[in-house]
Enzyme design. Sequence first.
Site, short mmCIF file in Angstrom:
data_model
loop_
_atom_site.label_atom_id
_atom_site.label_comp_id
_atom_site.label_asym_id
_atom_site.label_seq_id
_atom_site.Cartn_x
_atom_site.Cartn_y
_atom_site.Cartn_z
NE ARG A 24 -15.19 11.51 -22.92
CZ ARG A 24 -14.83 10.98 -24.08
NH1 ARG A 24 -15.55 11.18 -25.18
NH2 ARG A 24 -13.76 10.19 -24.16
CG HIS A 28 -20.80 9.89 -27.72
ND1 HIS A 28 -20.98 11.05 -28.44
CD2 HIS A 28 -19.51 9.91 -27.30
CE1 HIS A 28 -19.84 11.74 -28.46
NE2 HIS A 28 -18.94 11.08 -27.78
CG HIS A 207 -14.70 3.49 -29.70
ND1 HIS A 207 -15.98 3.80 -29.31
CD2 HIS A 207 -13.93 4.51 -29.27
CE1 HIS A 207 -15.98 4.96 -28.67
NE2 HIS A 207 -14.73 5.41 -28.63
#
Length: 366
Positions: A24, A28, A207
């Site tokens: 998922r 990006h 992140h």
Amino acid sequence: MKDQTSGTGNTARGHVLVHDPTLRDGHHAVRHQLTAAQLRAYAEAADAAGIPVVEVGHGNGLGASSLQAGRARLSDDEMLSVVREALPRSRMGVFMLPGWGTVHDLRRAVAHGADVVRIGTHCTEGDLAERHLGLLREEGVEAHGVLLMSHMASPAQLADQCGRVVEYGAQGVGILDSAGHYLPADVTARVAAMRAAVDVPLMFHGHNNLGMAVANSVAAAEAGADILDACARGFGAGAGNTQLEVLVPVLERMGFRTGIDLYGVLDAADIAERELMPRPPSIDSVGIVSGLAGVFSGFKTRVLDVSRREGVDPRDVFFELGERQAVAGQEDLIVDVALALRHRAGDGFVDRTGDGSPAAQGVRAG
């Protein structure tokens, strides 16, 4: 299972559930263009490794395939169908942002066998998840409420939002370091405050913009988080996510139990690097600036595209977006900022070495 704790002398400290959003969040990094064969190959490897939950979908979640957020190669239905078939043991997770996805999208995901559904909202807008969490509880699906861009809220604010989301029916709550902005002390303070406010499982999603994703995840576990997100090779938006095949053995060495096979997760990471990505995520200059500015990591590709077209420095774009407190879903703002910077540059306004520049302002704010 390969022993990952041999020689450490650590005693067991409890179980940590690892949730894997490679299929998922990784979307990006490849403009949401993963194929069915790629999804299947990684899902099968993750299942073989014993990864408890494998999340799949467009990078922005259910219903997000669009011109604004990027059109995915496959529909939600196709992605969910392929991955569900490849997970005989692991549970399948999905993610949805109200406004992108709808109740209709949730029902379709449940029909495809989604086991864990996360409803994401901006960190101070948990109320937006109320309707969707209620529906999921009625459907008998495990429902979590997660708060995005969480560095924009204080520990007390996050604790309050988590309490509200639990009242709406969330069986788990958590925070996303969507910009890769945190240091370990930031994570500890927030998770500790949330742990004191709710008694449901807590999640942390990191992140790696500042190279702190594994350290931040460990800090979350030590402060009471029960669920940690991590992606194979860190495959994810911007500078990438917490690196799965690093986090698992680190947790095990510290005495946390994950139930994930070491060789299996290493094999899955090798498959991910070979099959999913042109190259693993790296902490480049733009990624660092994104983290310092506190801007959603998923903006990176769009910022680079728009900056190139308008002839402006993408680092200035990120710092200006940070000044404007841009959040996920405001991709259109990137164009506005780039045009404004181009106009300022034409007037001789931007001076990247002076105190008045957007870059200098962003460093101070970061």
